[in-house]
Design an enzyme around this catalytic site. Structure first.
Site, mmCIF file in Angstrom:
data_model
loop_
_atom_site.group_PDB
_atom_site.id
_atom_site.type_symbol
_atom_site.label_atom_id
_atom_site.label_comp_id
_atom_site.label_asym_id
_atom_site.label_seq_id
_atom_site.Cartn_x
_atom_site.Cartn_y
_atom_site.Cartn_z
ATOM 1 N N GLY A 272 2.430 6.937 -8.097
ATOM 2 C CA GLY A 272 2.229 5.682 -8.025
ATOM 3 C C GLY A 272 3.678 5.358 -8.241
ATOM 4 O O GLY A 272 3.854 3.916 -7.244
ATOM 5 N N PRO A 315 3.710 11.745 -7.439
ATOM 6 C CA PRO A 315 4.260 11.513 -6.663
ATOM 7 C C PRO A 315 3.671 12.197 -5.299
ATOM 8 O O PRO A 315 3.552 13.200 -4.627
ATOM 9 C CB PRO A 315 5.613 10.922 -7.202
ATOM 10 C CG PRO A 315 5.644 13.115 -7.414
ATOM 11 C CD PRO A 315 4.676 13.124 -8.519
ATOM 12 N N GLY A 316 4.047 10.564 -4.391
ATOM 13 C CA GLY A 316 3.934 10.969 -2.766
ATOM 14 C C GLY A 316 4.123 9.988 -2.285
ATOM 15 O O GLY A 316 5.837 10.679 -1.619
ATOM 16 N N ARG A 317 4.209 8.825 -1.821
ATOM 17 C CA ARG A 317 5.591 7.933 -1.560
ATOM 18 C C ARG A 317 6.521 8.121 -2.007
ATOM 19 O O ARG A 317 7.871 8.284 -0.870
ATOM 20 C CB ARG A 317 4.264 6.713 -1.613
ATOM 21 C CG ARG A 317 5.437 6.013 -0.865
ATOM 22 C CD ARG A 317 5.284 4.090 -1.912
ATOM 23 N NE ARG A 317 3.443 3.914 -1.852
ATOM 24 C CZ ARG A 317 3.336 3.540 -1.053
ATOM 25 N NH1 ARG A 317 3.214 3.110 0.106
ATOM 26 N NH2 ARG A 317 1.553 3.469 -1.349
ATOM 27 N N ARG A 354 -0.596 1.077 9.028
ATOM 28 C CA ARG A 354 -0.469 0.280 7.176
ATOM 29 C C ARG A 354 0.047 -1.438 7.464
ATOM 30 O O ARG A 354 -0.306 -1.563 6.149
ATOM 31 C CB ARG A 354 1.262 0.712 6.400
ATOM 32 C CG ARG A 354 0.787 2.236 6.228
ATOM 33 C CD ARG A 354 2.060 3.064 5.303
ATOM 34 N NE ARG A 354 1.584 2.617 4.229
ATOM 35 C CZ ARG A 354 2.169 1.391 3.409
ATOM 36 N NH1 ARG A 354 3.254 1.187 3.910
ATOM 37 N NH2 ARG A 354 2.047 0.634 1.691
ATOM 38 N N TYR A 358 -2.283 -2.743 4.532
ATOM 39 C CA TYR A 358 -2.631 -3.291 3.821
ATOM 40 C C TYR A 358 -1.046 -4.739 3.860
ATOM 41 O O TYR A 358 -0.793 -5.398 3.233
ATOM 42 C CB TYR A 358 -1.532 -2.705 2.893
ATOM 43 C CG TYR A 358 -2.148 -1.181 2.819
ATOM 44 C CD1 TYR A 358 -3.337 -1.185 2.166
ATOM 45 C CD2 TYR A 358 -1.854 0.104 4.083
ATOM 46 C CE1 TYR A 358 -4.493 0.445 1.626
ATOM 47 C CE2 TYR A 358 -2.375 0.706 2.857
ATOM 48 C CZ TYR A 358 -3.826 1.394 3.099
ATOM 49 O OH TYR A 358 -4.347 2.346 2.521
ATOM 50 N N CYS A 385 -5.113 -2.472 21.811
ATOM 51 C CA CYS A 385 -5.990 -3.380 22.465
ATOM 52 C C CYS A 385 -6.384 -4.511 21.083
ATOM 53 O O CYS A 385 -7.711 -3.897 20.490
ATOM 54 C CB CYS A 385 -7.296 -2.471 23.567
ATOM 55 S SG CYS A 385 -5.601 -2.548 24.594
ATOM 56 N N GLU A 386 -5.432 -4.964 20.794
ATOM 57 C CA GLU A 386 -5.727 -5.955 18.591
ATOM 58 C C GLU A 386 -5.209 -6.585 18.736
ATOM 59 O O GLU A 386 -3.459 -6.294 18.580
ATOM 60 C CB GLU A 386 -5.761 -4.409 17.690
ATOM 61 C CG GLU A 386 -6.638 -5.154 16.791
ATOM 62 C CD GLU A 386 -8.090 -3.728 15.986
ATOM 63 O OE1 GLU A 386 -8.071 -3.805 16.569
ATOM 64 O OE2 GLU A 386 -7.900 -4.331 14.938
ATOM 65 N N TYR A 414 2.205 8.068 4.570
ATOM 66 C CA TYR A 414 0.871 7.381 4.772
ATOM 67 C C TYR A 414 1.064 6.977 5.960
ATOM 68 O O TYR A 414 0.182 5.652 6.539
ATOM 69 C CB TYR A 414 -0.007 6.247 3.716
ATOM 70 C CG TYR A 414 0.102 6.445 2.311
ATOM 71 C CD1 TYR A 414 -0.758 8.166 1.969
ATOM 72 C CD2 TYR A 414 0.815 6.447 1.018
ATOM 73 C CE1 TYR A 414 -0.748 8.007 0.728
ATOM 74 C CE2 TYR A 414 1.422 6.623 -0.083
ATOM 75 C CZ TYR A 414 0.214 7.462 0.155
ATOM 76 O OH TYR A 414 -0.054 8.435 -1.290
HETATM 77 N N1 LLP Z 1 -2.263 10.777 -7.054
HETATM 78 C C1 LLP Z 1 -3.713 10.053 -7.313
HETATM 79 C C2 LLP Z 1 -5.137 10.827 -8.099
HETATM 80 C C3 LLP Z 1 -3.543 9.099 -5.573
HETATM 81 O O1 LLP Z 1 -4.538 8.475 -5.279
HETATM 82 C C4 LLP Z 1 -2.633 8.984 -5.371
HETATM 83 C C5 LLP Z 1 -2.627 8.176 -4.123
HETATM 84 C C6 LLP Z 1 -0.852 9.461 -5.709
HETATM 85 C C7 LLP Z 1 -1.084 10.669 -6.633
HETATM 86 C C8 LLP Z 1 0.125 9.134 -5.073
HETATM 87 O O2 LLP Z 1 0.356 7.857 -5.270
HETATM 88 P P1 LLP Z 1 2.042 7.192 -3.841
HETATM 89 O O3 LLP Z 1 3.055 7.933 -4.909
HETATM 90 O O4 LLP Z 1 1.797 8.273 -3.425
HETATM 91 O O5 LLP Z 1 2.010 5.817 -4.923
HETATM 92 N N2 LLP Z 1 -2.786 4.189 2.229
HETATM 93 C C9 LLP Z 1 -1.746 4.353 0.886
HETATM 94 C C10 LLP Z 1 -1.576 4.546 -0.244
HETATM 95 C C11 LLP Z 1 -2.877 5.203 -0.722
HETATM 96 C C12 LLP Z 1 -3.044 6.004 -2.262
HETATM 97 C C13 LLP Z 1 -3.750 6.809 -2.141
HETATM 98 N N3 LLP Z 1 -3.654 7.715 -3.632
HETATM 99 C C14 LLP Z 1 -0.537 3.297 1.568
HETATM 100 O O6 LLP Z 1 -0.973 3.085 2.382
HETATM 101 O O7 LLP Z 1 -0.261 2.540 1.161
#
Ligand code: LLP
Length: 464
Positions: A272, A315-317, A354, A358, A385-386, A414
């Site tokens: 997050g 973490p992902g992002r 994105r 969003y 086309c949008e 993402y």
């Molecule tokens: N753990 C769980 C259970 C999650 O659902 C997510 C993200 C993460 C970890 C990783 O979260 P991060 O560290 O990346 O914030 N497509 C959207 C983001 C969707 C996030 C989904 N879950 C965007 O482009 O902002």
């Protein structure tokens, strides 16, 4: 006059600054970004215009050093600020492909996967299943069997899944299931409503009011080893407090579990942590975030007199977001007097959905005119086309010409993973750059690739 400059802070991070404007006015760049003697942006020692010449555009350009540095920052910060055992796992939904998984695996991180496809990709990249955690609010029986078969940890989301798993385990050759429970913590945070997950009105996770019922159920299922508890409150979050609150809630649940004699010894605080897409974004650093979370878990455990659990974060992002940029070639221009000037690029919502999904904001530079004065306020449109296919509204750019290379920053998370073939546009290629070397990690989709899944029924072939 406003110009674009790359500056480096003590932390080693590189920022893009618009000089002469009031601070803070900085956007994170990949760590290796610099401007070379031809006034061109270089990342990982590679000139971006040359990369586009070689690989075409749009092109995702992933900087290995930045990705590895964020992995290490997470890992080292946990060692520094948390006295118990810890494991960082990468939320591979941010960007799942073989090369990314391999780099992250080699840094010692684990993986969060959310589908059979992500699990398959991760395994194919050589990741050992004991470092893989399988998420999802509606896993199919097939996916559950696949996960059991390879021996990863399943993060169980709801009753149906728990019952299905129990049925599979008792009827089949699978002797053991290693699971964690996902719960909805009821914590609100400030982010886009589509990416908020911790509040009670969420499709994810067990209702915490049923916690004891679930624990009771598990005590009667010796083949299901529940080793931990999980919660995730949302994405692109800048505040520390909701994560600290979450740590407290997880430890309370851990305390509740003590009465049930279950082997629960891991807590997973989710991901997050946000990143800086524009100068208005002000997230804590990875180190600050880990410190806040680690200390919150320690102090809650101290309060409840519990031994420290193994602490997991996913973490992902914040691991991959600022490690990648997307290069586009600029094409047509439309000037609407006294209203707006549009330039169009050769990609858009199919490689970065994105902004349209969003209303996400991005910053861009023109790679082949890095020191040109920023004299134009221009709207960067995609080629789909949008009308809503706009990547950046009112971007501050130098005077550009068709053929110039527009580079959108912080596209690592993402973007590729949410890319589509809308308008039958092939997904871009991706290159990994490192010390002057550029390796293709995702091939550009061709027209032929677009037809790979198409089938033409016999009776349509013979139609006049
Ligand atoms: N753990 C769980 C259970 C999650 O659902 C997510 C993200 C993460 C970890 C990783 O979260 P991060 O560290 O990346 O914030 N497509 C959207 C983001 C969707 C996030 C989904 N879950 C965007 O482009 O902002």
């Amino acid at each position: 006059m406003v110009t674009t400059d790359i500056s480096q802070e003590n932390s080693g991070h590189r920022y893009l600054s618009n000089q002469n404007s009031s601070s803070p006015n900085q956007v994170l760049l990949p760590l290796t970004a610099k401007v070379n003697s031809s006034d061109c942006l270089e990342i990982g020692g590679c000139d971006l215009s040359k990369l586009v010449e070689q690989f075409g555009s749009p092109l995702y350009i992933l900087d290995e050093e930045t990705l590895r540095t964020s992995c290490r920052e997470y890992r080292d910060s946990f060692k520094k600020y948390y006295s118990g055992e810890s494991q960082v796992i990468y939320a591979s939904k941010a960007w799942s492909c073989l090369a990314v998984c391999r780099i992250i695996d080699s840094e010692g991180l684990g993986f969060d996967v959310v589908s059979g496809g992500e699990l398959y990709t991760t395994l194919q990249a050589g990741v050992k299943s004991d470092r893989i955690y399988f998420h999802g609010n509606n896993k199919s029986t097939e996916e559950l069997k696949y996960a059991l078969d390879c021996g990863c940890t399943i993060i169980v989301d709801n009753w149906l899944e728990l019952q299905t798993l129990s049925a599979i385990v008792s009827e089949s050759e699978f002797q053991n299931a290693r699971i964690m429970l996902r719960l909805t913590p009821g914590i609100e945070c400030h982010t886009h409503e589509y990416i908020r997950t911790g509040h009670l009105d969420s499709k994810f996770g067990f209702d915490p009011n049923q916690l004891e019922e679930v624990f009771n159920y598990l005590t009667q299922k010796p083949q299901i080893n529940c080793i931990g508890l999980h919660a995730h409150i949302g994405s692109q979050i800048f505040e520390q407090q909701p994560h600290q609150d979450l740590a407290g809630v997880l430890v309370e649940w851990l305390k509740t579990s003590q009465a049930y004699n279950l082997p629960i010894e891991e807590l997973n605080v989710g991901g997050g942590l946000g990143i800086r897409y524009t100068e208005a974004d002000d997230p804590p650093t990875i180190e600050e975030w880990v410190k806040a979370v680690g200390k919150a878990v320690e102090s809650a455990c101290h309060q409840y007199q519990l031994p420290l659990p193994k602490l997991i974060a996913e973490p992902g992002r914040s691991l991959i977001g600022s490690a990648c940029v997307t290069a586009y070639t600029i094409g047509s221009r439309k000037e609407i007097p006294e209203l707006r000037t549009y330039i169009s690029v050769d990609g858009g919502m199919s490689d970065n959905p994105r902004p349209i999904t969003y209303q996400s904001l991005y910053r861009a530079v023109v790679a082949n005119r890095m020191s040109a004065p920023l004299t134009e306020k221009i709207t960067v449109a995609g080629k789909h086309c949008e009308s809503g296919d706009v990547l950046i509204k009112d971007a501050l750019l130098p005077l550009v010409e068709p053929g110039d290379i527009l580079v959108v920053l912080s596209t690592g998370a993402y973007n590729y993973s949410m890319a589509s073939n809308y308008n039958r546009i092939g997904r871009p290629a991706a290159v990994l750059v490192h010390q002057g070397e550029a390796n293709l990690i995702l091939k550009r989709e061709t027209y032929q690739d677009l037809l790979v899944q198409d089938r033409l029924p016999e009776r349509l072939i013979s139609l006049e």
